[in-house]
Design a protein around this motif. Structure first.
Motif, PDB file in Angstrom:
ATOM      1  N   CYS A  70     -10.128  -5.557   2.444  1.00 13.59           N
ATOM      2  CA  CYS A  70      -9.486  -4.991   3.503  1.00 13.59           C
ATOM      3  C   CYS A  70      -8.565  -6.193   4.358  1.00 13.59           C
ATOM      4  O   CYS A  70      -7.331  -5.891   4.627  1.00 13.59           O
ATOM      5  CB  CYS A  70     -10.252  -4.160   4.451  1.00 13.59           C
ATOM      6  SG  CYS A  70      -9.484  -3.459   5.827  1.00 13.59           S
ATOM      7  N   SER A  71      -9.089  -7.259   4.600  1.00 13.38           N
ATOM      8  CA  SER A  71      -8.571  -8.529   5.160  1.00 13.38           C
ATOM      9  C   SER A  71      -7.346  -8.786   4.230  1.00 13.38           C
ATOM     10  O   SER A  71      -6.208  -9.207   4.877  1.00 13.38           O
ATOM     11  CB  SER A  71      -9.531  -9.397   5.443  1.00 13.38           C
ATOM     12  OG  SER A  71     -10.400  -8.987   6.523  1.00 13.38           O
ATOM     13  N   GLY A  72      -7.910  -9.089   3.218  1.00 10.36           N
ATOM     14  CA  GLY A  72      -6.568  -9.614   2.016  1.00 10.36           C
ATOM     15  C   GLY A  72      -5.459  -8.721   1.959  1.00 10.36           C
ATOM     16  O   GLY A  72      -4.330  -9.136   1.827  1.00 10.36           O
ATOM     17  N   LEU A  73      -5.856  -7.411   1.891  1.00  6.12           N
ATOM     18  CA  LEU A  73      -4.657  -6.313   1.726  1.00  6.12           C
ATOM     19  C   LEU A  73      -3.897  -6.178   2.955  1.00  6.12           C
ATOM     20  O   LEU A  73      -2.616  -6.163   2.845  1.00  6.12           O
ATOM     21  CB  LEU A  73      -5.422  -5.046   1.198  1.00  6.12           C
ATOM     22  CG  LEU A  73      -5.785  -4.984   0.030  1.00  6.12           C
ATOM     23  CD1 LEU A  73      -6.641  -3.620  -0.256  1.00  6.12           C
ATOM     24  CD2 LEU A  73      -4.534  -4.718  -0.973  1.00  6.12           C
ATOM     25  N   SER A  74      -4.438  -6.334   4.203  1.00  7.44           N
ATOM     26  CA  SER A  74      -4.122  -6.394   5.640  1.00  7.44           C
ATOM     27  C   SER A  74      -2.785  -7.620   5.835  1.00  7.44           C
ATOM     28  O   SER A  74      -1.918  -7.400   6.180  1.00  7.44           O
ATOM     29  CB  SER A  74      -4.878  -6.521   6.504  1.00  7.44           C
ATOM     30  OG  SER A  74      -5.821  -5.434   6.550  1.00  7.44           O
ATOM     31  N   ALA A  75      -3.347  -8.681   5.151  1.00  4.87           N
ATOM     32  CA  ALA A  75      -2.459  -9.823   5.313  1.00  4.87           C
ATOM     33  C   ALA A  75      -1.384 -10.104   4.231  1.00  4.87           C
ATOM     34  O   ALA A  75      -0.816 -11.107   4.219  1.00  4.87           O
ATOM     35  CB  ALA A  75      -3.268 -11.230   5.533  1.00  4.87           C
ATOM     36  N   ASP A  76      -1.651  -9.131   3.243  1.00  2.00           N
ATOM     37  CA  ASP A  76      -0.881  -9.420   1.977  1.00  2.00           C
ATOM     38  C   ASP A  76       0.798  -9.566   2.105  1.00  2.00           C
ATOM     39  O   ASP A  76       1.543 -10.379   1.804  1.00  2.00           O
ATOM     40  CB  ASP A  76      -1.193  -8.435   0.662  1.00  2.00           C
ATOM     41  CG  ASP A  76      -0.652  -8.757  -0.406  1.00  2.00           C
ATOM     42  OD1 ASP A  76      -1.161  -9.573  -1.036  1.00  2.00           O
ATOM     43  OD2 ASP A  76       0.328  -8.375  -0.949  1.00  2.00           O
ATOM     44  N   ARG A  77       1.142  -8.683   2.754  1.00  2.00           N
ATOM     45  CA  ARG A  77       2.638  -8.383   2.932  1.00  2.00           C
ATOM     46  C   ARG A  77       3.278  -9.509   3.659  1.00  2.00           C
ATOM     47  O   ARG A  77       4.236 -10.013   3.175  1.00  2.00           O
ATOM     48  CB  ARG A  77       3.052  -7.109   3.264  1.00  2.00           C
ATOM     49  CG  ARG A  77       2.950  -5.810   2.506  1.00  2.00           C
ATOM     50  CD  ARG A  77       3.628  -4.766   2.697  1.00  2.00           C
ATOM     51  NE  ARG A  77       3.396  -3.621   1.959  1.00  2.00           N
ATOM     52  CZ  ARG A  77       2.982  -2.386   2.074  1.00  2.00           C
ATOM     53  NH1 ARG A  77       2.530  -1.982   3.217  1.00  2.00           N
ATOM     54  NH2 ARG A  77       3.064  -1.539   1.041  1.00  2.00           N
ATOM     55  N   VAL A  78       2.599  -9.696   4.784  1.00  2.00           N
ATOM     56  CA  VAL A  78       3.220 -10.974   5.705  1.00  2.00           C
ATOM     57  C   VAL A  78       3.124 -12.026   4.832  1.00  2.00           C
ATOM     58  O   VAL A  78       3.952 -13.021   5.094  1.00  2.00           O
ATOM     59  CB  VAL A  78       2.509 -10.868   7.035  1.00  2.00           C
ATOM     60  CG1 VAL A  78       2.814  -9.598   7.946  1.00  2.00           C
ATOM     61  CG2 VAL A  78       1.102 -11.073   7.144  1.00  2.00           C
ATOM     62  N   THR A  79       2.144 -12.358   4.169  1.00  2.00           N
ATOM     63  CA  THR A  79       1.851 -13.784   3.431  1.00  2.00           C
ATOM     64  C   THR A  79       3.060 -13.897   2.466  1.00  2.00           C
ATOM     65  O   THR A  79       3.730 -14.837   2.196  1.00  2.00           O
ATOM     66  CB  THR A  79       0.234 -13.664   2.837  1.00  2.00           C
ATOM     67  OG1 THR A  79      -0.503 -13.472   3.973  1.00  2.00           O
ATOM     68  CG2 THR A  79       0.244 -15.093   2.472  1.00  2.00           C
ATOM     69  N   ALA A  80       3.197 -12.863   1.848  1.00  2.37           N
ATOM     70  CA  ALA A  80       4.098 -12.451   0.404  1.00  2.37           C
ATOM     71  C   ALA A  80       5.576 -12.858   1.203  1.00  2.37           C
ATOM     72  O   ALA A  80       6.307 -13.667   0.343  1.00  2.37           O
ATOM     73  CB  ALA A  80       4.029 -11.295  -0.150  1.00  2.37           C
ATOM     74  N   GLN A 124       2.874 -20.281  12.384  1.00  3.76           N
ATOM     75  CA  GLN A 124       3.456 -19.069  12.353  1.00  3.76           C
ATOM     76  C   GLN A 124       2.871 -18.011  11.476  1.00  3.76           C
ATOM     77  O   GLN A 124       2.327 -16.865  11.801  1.00  3.76           O
ATOM     78  CB  GLN A 124       4.695 -19.110  12.137  1.00  3.76           C
ATOM     79  CG  GLN A 124       5.602 -17.818  12.473  1.00  3.76           C
ATOM     80  CD  GLN A 124       7.241 -17.785  12.039  1.00  3.76           C
ATOM     81  OE1 GLN A 124       7.632 -18.654  11.300  1.00  3.76           O
ATOM     82  NE2 GLN A 124       7.712 -17.101  12.784  1.00  3.76           N
ATOM     83  N   LEU A 125       2.583 -18.560  10.477  1.00  4.59           N
ATOM     84  CA  LEU A 125       2.225 -17.861   9.301  1.00  4.59           C
ATOM     85  C   LEU A 125       0.647 -17.361   9.525  1.00  4.59           C
ATOM     86  O   LEU A 125       0.145 -16.352   9.606  1.00  4.59           O
ATOM     87  CB  LEU A 125       1.941 -18.360   7.902  1.00  4.59           C
ATOM     88  CG  LEU A 125       1.283 -17.551   6.803  1.00  4.59           C
ATOM     89  CD1 LEU A 125       1.808 -16.287   6.793  1.00  4.59           C
ATOM     90  CD2 LEU A 125       1.459 -18.443   5.377  1.00  4.59           C
ATOM     91  N   THR A 130      -3.219 -13.208  11.276  1.00  4.76           N
ATOM     92  CA  THR A 130      -4.341 -12.655  12.258  1.00  4.76           C
ATOM     93  C   THR A 130      -3.837 -11.484  12.924  1.00  4.76           C
ATOM     94  O   THR A 130      -4.768 -10.539  12.882  1.00  4.76           O
ATOM     95  CB  THR A 130      -4.407 -13.815  13.509  1.00  4.76           C
ATOM     96  OG1 THR A 130      -4.733 -15.280  12.904  1.00  4.76           O
ATOM     97  CG2 THR A 130      -5.294 -13.446  14.676  1.00  4.76           C
ATOM     98  N   LYS A 131      -2.493 -11.290  13.207  1.00  4.57           N
ATOM     99  CA  LYS A 131      -2.216 -10.006  13.872  1.00  4.57           C
ATOM    100  C   LYS A 131      -2.297  -8.903  12.750  1.00  4.57           C
ATOM    101  O   LYS A 131      -2.783  -7.715  13.113  1.00  4.57           O
ATOM    102  CB  LYS A 131      -0.994 -10.145  14.349  1.00  4.57           C
ATOM    103  CG  LYS A 131      -0.745 -10.862  15.633  1.00  4.57           C
ATOM    104  CD  LYS A 131       0.638 -11.345  15.999  1.00  4.57           C
ATOM    105  CE  LYS A 131       0.588 -12.111  17.284  1.00  4.57           C
ATOM    106  NZ  LYS A 131       1.948 -12.606  17.816  1.00  4.57           N
ATOM    107  N   ALA A 132      -2.048  -9.279  11.656  1.00  7.31           N
ATOM    108  CA  ALA A 132      -1.919  -8.411  10.395  1.00  7.31           C
ATOM    109  C   ALA A 132      -3.327  -7.749  10.246  1.00  7.31           C
ATOM    110  O   ALA A 132      -3.742  -6.518  10.000  1.00  7.31           O
ATOM    111  CB  ALA A 132      -1.295  -8.751   9.178  1.00  7.31           C
ATOM    112  N   ILE A 133      -4.249  -8.552  10.174  1.00  5.62           N
ATOM    113  CA  ILE A 133      -5.656  -8.228   9.911  1.00  5.62           C
ATOM    114  C   ILE A 133      -6.266  -7.517  10.913  1.00  5.62           C
ATOM    115  O   ILE A 133      -6.846  -6.619  10.642  1.00  5.62           O
ATOM    116  CB  ILE A 133      -6.466  -9.713   9.587  1.00  5.62           C
ATOM    117  CG1 ILE A 133      -6.222 -10.244   8.236  1.00  5.62           C
ATOM    118  CG2 ILE A 133      -8.123  -9.358   9.541  1.00  5.62           C
ATOM    119  CD1 ILE A 133      -6.585 -11.734   8.053  1.00  5.62           C
TER     120      ILE A 133
END
Length: 163
Positions: A70-80, A124-125, A130-133
């Protein structure tokens, strides 16, 4: 000792419920202390007692797996958006249940190489992740009041929800 690789004692099918809908999952007993999990899309996995040998997940491992997925998926788009669609990421969960048979702490560890970013881009990333998760991870939001969840990315702590 029983193993997870042994054939089920009896063939059991997942009984059908009138309430099956989006988000429904089931487990059915396939042997002593061994269950098969099923989701509505047909994916299966074995769930068994931690004392069993063989390929299966324990319920506690599934809790940790749900949290980090869930954490990985939550941060996936912003990281990509910042690292490109083909970035490499592995997320680990570390921790064991305590003597009271509860998880009080689960450490999330994101193995993500941020060495190509300068200090400002990196911070920034990390802030955006953090916010996305915090906004998007339903599993973390569900257990954050009772489980401490420190999260590190590339060696930097993002957050730690106190239990």
């Amino acid at each position: 000792m029983t193993t997870a690789d042994e054939q089920p004692t009896t063939q059991h099918a997942h009984a059908v419920s009138d309430r099956i809908g989006p988000g429904s999952v089931s487990v059915t007993r396939i042997g002593p202390r061994m269950y098969e999990g099923l989701n509505e899309r047909g994916a299966t996995l074995r769930v068994g007692g931690p004392e069993l040998e063989g390929e299966h997940f324990s319920p506690g491992e599934l809790l940790k797996l749900a949290l980090i997925a869930c954490s990985g998926l939550s941060a996936d788009r912003v990281t990509a958006r910042r690292l490109g669609e083909d970035f490499a990421l592995t997320v680990w969960a570390h921790g064991k249940s305590a003597d009271d048979n509860r998880y009080h702490r689960i450490d999330e560890e994101f193995l993500l190489d941020l060495s190509g970013l300068d200090a400002a881009e990196r911070q920034q990333l990390l802030d955006v992740m953090t916010k996305a998760i915090e906004r998007g991870c339903t599993v973390a939001r569900t257990i954050e009041e009772v489980v401490e969840m420190p999260t590190t990315v590339d060696g930097t702590e993002l957050r730690s929800h106190p239990a």
